[in-house]
Write a protein that holds these residues in place. Structure first.
Motif, short mmCIF file in Angstrom:
data_model
loop_
_atom_site.label_atom_id
_atom_site.label_comp_id
_atom_site.label_asym_id
_atom_site.label_seq_id
_atom_site.Cartn_x
_atom_site.Cartn_y
_atom_site.Cartn_z
N ARG A 55 0.83 -1.21 0.00
CA ARG A 55 0.00 0.00 0.00
C ARG A 55 0.86 1.26 0.00
N LEU A 56 1.97 1.22 0.71
CA LEU A 56 2.89 2.35 0.73
C LEU A 56 3.44 2.61 -0.67
N LEU A 57 3.88 1.55 -1.33
CA LEU A 57 4.42 1.70 -2.68
C LEU A 57 3.32 2.16 -3.65
N ALA A 58 2.14 1.55 -3.56
CA ALA A 58 1.06 1.91 -4.47
C ALA A 58 0.69 3.38 -4.35
N ARG A 59 0.60 3.87 -3.12
CA ARG A 59 0.23 5.27 -2.92
C ARG A 59 1.23 6.22 -3.57
N HIS A 60 2.49 5.93 -3.42
CA HIS A 60 3.50 6.83 -3.98
C HIS A 60 3.77 6.57 -5.46
N LEU A 61 3.54 5.34 -5.92
CA LEU A 61 3.68 5.07 -7.35
C LEU A 61 2.60 5.79 -8.15
N ALA A 274 10.68 3.82 -10.94
CA ALA A 274 9.74 4.57 -10.10
C ALA A 274 9.79 4.09 -8.66
N VAL A 275 9.90 2.77 -8.45
CA VAL A 275 10.00 2.22 -7.10
C VAL A 275 11.26 2.74 -6.41
N ALA A 276 12.37 2.77 -7.14
CA ALA A 276 13.61 3.27 -6.56
C ALA A 276 13.47 4.73 -6.14
N GLU A 277 12.81 5.52 -6.99
CA GLU A 277 12.61 6.93 -6.66
C GLU A 277 11.72 7.07 -5.43
N VAL A 278 10.69 6.23 -5.36
CA VAL A 278 9.78 6.27 -4.21
C VAL A 278 10.50 5.88 -2.92
N LEU A 279 11.35 4.85 -2.99
CA LEU A 279 12.05 4.39 -1.80
C LEU A 279 13.02 5.43 -1.26
N PRO A 282 11.87 10.72 1.68
CA PRO A 282 12.07 10.66 3.14
C PRO A 282 10.92 10.00 3.90
N GLU A 283 9.67 10.31 3.53
CA GLU A 283 8.54 9.75 4.26
C GLU A 283 8.43 8.24 4.06
N VAL A 284 8.80 7.76 2.86
CA VAL A 284 8.77 6.32 2.59
C VAL A 284 9.95 5.64 3.27
N ALA A 285 11.13 6.22 3.12
CA ALA A 285 12.32 5.64 3.76
C ALA A 285 12.14 5.55 5.27
N GLY A 286 11.52 6.57 5.86
CA GLY A 286 11.29 6.55 7.29
C GLY A 286 10.34 5.44 7.72
#
Length: 326
Positions: A55-61, A274-279, A282-286
């Motif tokens: 869900r985290l990845l989907a939201r940011h993707l 895109a996944v790499a950019e999302v990861l 800061p909010e995703v990495a955190g």
């Protein structure tokens, strides 16, 4: 292990540095993903770390790809319901799958599947998921040696999220290496096992680290060891299995993305970038770090290698331990 990881990171950096080369290949055909929303099938029930990461990845993707990425949970049959659905879907880039280490395990665990679990198009490994043995904070068990001694003296019952789970297979490796046997208590998911551990019905639980990080930090549970090659940044006080005396007994899962076989490699590469950019956000990495998971920046081919290598490795463990699915 460190050298391999460095090579993967280097390969990922090289792949991610070439987005301008990948996009023209997409432009020659269908203007993916402008046509419609992307379905992201999650083959487990909501609530666990795999679902959280998906869900985290989907939201940011959705933002990174410029198209809605909609999560659809499709649990059941050890994830095989969701896996088979995606395996039979059109390979047009509009159906993605939240894959995990069970893709490799299920090939051996369910010999009569109607699809090839290693036949999906790899997209992105996403995050690495170490396993951990946890006990109650008031337990006398503080090390692997304590587990071995308890098993030999009085017996010990350890829970896992289920028969054939990565945690279960790790447990079989440990028992073979230490020449002990404990009572394995398989559950229909990690949450139930943790409830019984906290209630005193179990001496410990083997589980993925994302499920228990908050419990350990909050002082309710204690980590005995982690299954990764190095200690985790989330729980740096917990030793590795190698430090506990079992070098080579590593078992690290992953939560990432695959697609139906035959999906355009350019689409897979674009999602990977895109996944790499999302990861890196800061909010995703955190959030990933808070779960105790480790981001992976590597090209799709690296995930394909992981799936194939793990399939061979875990098939031997399943065969030797005669593991049957729940």
């Amino acid at each position: 292990m460190i050298a391999r990881r460095s090579l993967l990171l280097a390969a990922g950096a090289a792949a991610l540095a070439r987005p301008a080369i990948l996009r023209p290949a997409l432009a020659q055909g269908e203007p993916w993903p402008r046509e419609r929303s992307i379905r992201h099938v999650v083959p487990v029930a909501p609530g666990g770390s795999q679902d959280i990461v998906a869900r985290l990845l989907a939201r940011h993707l959705t933002d990174a790809l410029g198209q809605s990425v909609l999560v659809e949970n499709m649990p059941g049959a050890g994830s095989n319901i969701g896996y088979e659905h995606v395996a039979r879907s059109k390979p047009d880039g509009y159906t993605l799958l939240a894959g995990s280490d069970s893709l490799s395990i299920n090939r051996a665990l369910f010999p009569k599947l109607g699809f090839d679990t290693t036949g999906f198009a790899p997209v992105a490994q996403g995050v690495r998921v170490p396993q951990i043995l946890v006990v109650r904070a008031d337990s006398p068990v503080r090390s692997l040696d304590d587990v071995v001694a308890l098993a030999r003296a009085a017996g010990v019952a350890l829970g896992t999220p289920g028969n054939g789970s990565l945690a279960h297979l790790l447990g079989e490796q440990i028992q073979a290496a230490t020449e002990i046997r404990w009572t394995h208590a398989p559950y229909k998911g990690g949450a139930l096992a943790l409830n019984d551990l906290l209630g005193g019905s179990l001496q410990g639980v083997l589980i993925n680290i994302g499920a228990v990080t908050d419990h350990v930090r909050g002082g309710r549970l204690r980590g005995v060891f982690v299954s990764s090659a190095q200690r985790t940044a989330a729980l740096p006080e917990v030793p590795t299995l190698a430090e506990a005396g079992l070098p080579g007994a590593e078992a690290v899962g992953w939560h990432g993305i695959v697609a139906p076989a035959g999906t355009d490699p350019a689409i897979c590469a674009r999602v990977n970038a895109a996944v790499a950019e999302v990861l890196r956000r800061p909010e995703v990495a955190g959030r990933i770090a808070a779960l105790g998971l480790e981001p992976v920046l590597a090209p799709p081919e690296a995930l394909g290698e992981v799936i194939r290598a793990d399939a061979a490795r875990w098939a031997e463990v399943v065969r030797r331990a005669r593991i049957q699915p729940d």
